[in-house]
Design an enzyme around this catalytic site. Structure first.
Site, mmCIF file in Angstrom:
data_model
loop_
_atom_site.group_PDB
_atom_site.id
_atom_site.type_symbol
_atom_site.label_atom_id
_atom_site.label_comp_id
_atom_site.label_asym_id
_atom_site.label_seq_id
_atom_site.Cartn_x
_atom_site.Cartn_y
_atom_site.Cartn_z
ATOM 1 N N ASP A 9 0.797 -1.240 0.000
ATOM 2 C CA ASP A 9 0.000 0.000 0.000
ATOM 3 C C ASP A 9 0.828 1.290 0.000
ATOM 4 O OD1 ASP A 9 -1.931 -1.928 0.221
ATOM 5 O OD2 ASP A 9 -2.738 -1.235 2.126
ATOM 6 N N ASP A 51 -4.852 -0.652 -1.571
ATOM 7 C CA ASP A 51 -6.228 -0.467 -1.155
ATOM 8 C C ASP A 51 -6.984 0.011 -2.389
ATOM 9 O OD1 ASP A 51 -6.328 -1.207 1.488
ATOM 10 O OD2 ASP A 51 -6.796 0.777 2.259
ATOM 11 N N HIS A 53 -10.841 0.808 -2.798
ATOM 12 C CA HIS A 53 -12.179 0.806 -2.223
ATOM 13 C C HIS A 53 -13.237 1.331 -3.197
ATOM 14 C CE1 HIS A 53 -10.598 -0.375 1.601
ATOM 15 N NE2 HIS A 53 -9.915 0.740 1.782
ATOM 16 N N HIS A 59 -16.098 0.848 7.039
ATOM 17 C CA HIS A 59 -14.660 1.153 7.004
ATOM 18 C C HIS A 59 -14.442 2.646 6.771
ATOM 19 C CE1 HIS A 59 -10.436 0.257 6.537
ATOM 20 N NE2 HIS A 59 -10.404 0.747 5.316
ATOM 21 N N HIS A 73 -10.537 7.058 1.742
ATOM 22 C CA HIS A 73 -9.178 6.959 1.211
ATOM 23 C C HIS A 73 -9.124 5.892 0.124
ATOM 24 C CE1 HIS A 73 -9.446 3.884 4.389
ATOM 25 N NE2 HIS A 73 -8.633 3.179 3.622
ATOM 26 N N LYS A 98 -7.272 -4.735 -3.013
ATOM 27 C CA LYS A 98 -8.074 -5.285 -1.924
ATOM 28 C C LYS A 98 -9.063 -4.246 -1.400
ATOM 29 C CE LYS A 98 -4.212 -4.217 1.213
ATOM 30 N NZ LYS A 98 -4.771 -3.108 2.015
ATOM 31 N N CYS A 161 -2.000 -2.566 7.722
ATOM 32 C CA CYS A 161 -1.969 -3.470 6.561
ATOM 33 C C CYS A 161 -0.681 -4.280 6.466
ATOM 34 C CB CYS A 161 -2.218 -2.679 5.282
ATOM 35 S SG CYS A 161 -3.899 -2.015 5.219
#
Length: 207
Positions: A9, A51, A53, A59, A73, A98, A161
């Site tokens: 990340d 990440d 999303h 979250h 984020h 992810k 993470c």
């Protein structure tokens, strides 16, 4: 022993100026580039996680507790989800994204990004990964296909993470080490506790 470096990340939103910036994140990106250049013969493969999303539910929060909920984020396809520009992505062999619809702290929860987006950096994918009839390749799948036995971790953030990815790597049966100078945490006290936890669990801390 086949060895892979996992970059966790190292994204704009997790570095200074991002929506969830970690102090020292940009320095980690630059230092990792130097490390990969200097140690290019040390690793058989280099992979990275992002990440990514779309709608991760609780979250994201307007009133985050910075434990289980966070400011918005790394939204899929946005500038904040891109790798930090100081990270040299040329040598990355595969990227695993992810957290589309859940928190997903561990890179082992990610699925492989399309080959034409590796290395990432351009806003080619503005949402969820494309639907396909083919099974999605996970990080564990990819590492096993490439006969990787040892993984070395670095990136952001140590106490979230990176921690989750390291613990999942151990559970999956890999030999795991962590480049402690090439990672930064959100909370200093939690980060120190995380390093102790990882070492006790069997992660080799490379200082």
């Amino acid at each position: 022993m086949t060895r892979a470096l996992i970059l966790v990340d190292v994204q704009k939103d997790f570095c200074e100026g991002g929506s969830l910036g970690v102090d020292g994140g940009a320095a980690v990106a630059a230092d990792l580039s130097d490390h990969m250049d200097e140690q290019s013969g040390t690793y058989d493969y280099v992979v990275a996680t992002q990440d990514w999303h779309v709608d991760p539910g609780p979250h994201f929060s307007d009133t985050p507790d910075y434990v289980d909920s966070w400011p918005v984020h790394c939204v899929a396809g946005t500038k904040g989800a891109e790798f930090h520009p100081d990270l040299d992505t040329e040598g990355i062999d595969a990227v695993f994204r992810k957290g589309q619809y859940e928190a997903a702290y561990s890179g082992f929860e990610g699925v492989k990004a399309p080959d034409d987006e590796v290395p990432s950096g351009e806003r080619k994918l503005a949402g969820a990964l494309p639907e396909t009839d083919e099974p999605l390749l996970t990080l564990d799948d990819w590492l096993r296909e490439h006969e990787v036995e040892e993984v070395v971790l670095a990136g952001l953030a140590t106490d979230h993470c990176v921690r989750a990815t390291a613990l999942d790597a151990l559970q999956a049966g890999y030999s795991v080490s962590l480049l402690t100078t090439l990672t930064r945490g959100v909370d200093p006290e939690r980060t120190a506790d995380t390093l102790d936890e990882l070492e006790a669990a069997g992660v080799e801390l490379l200082r």
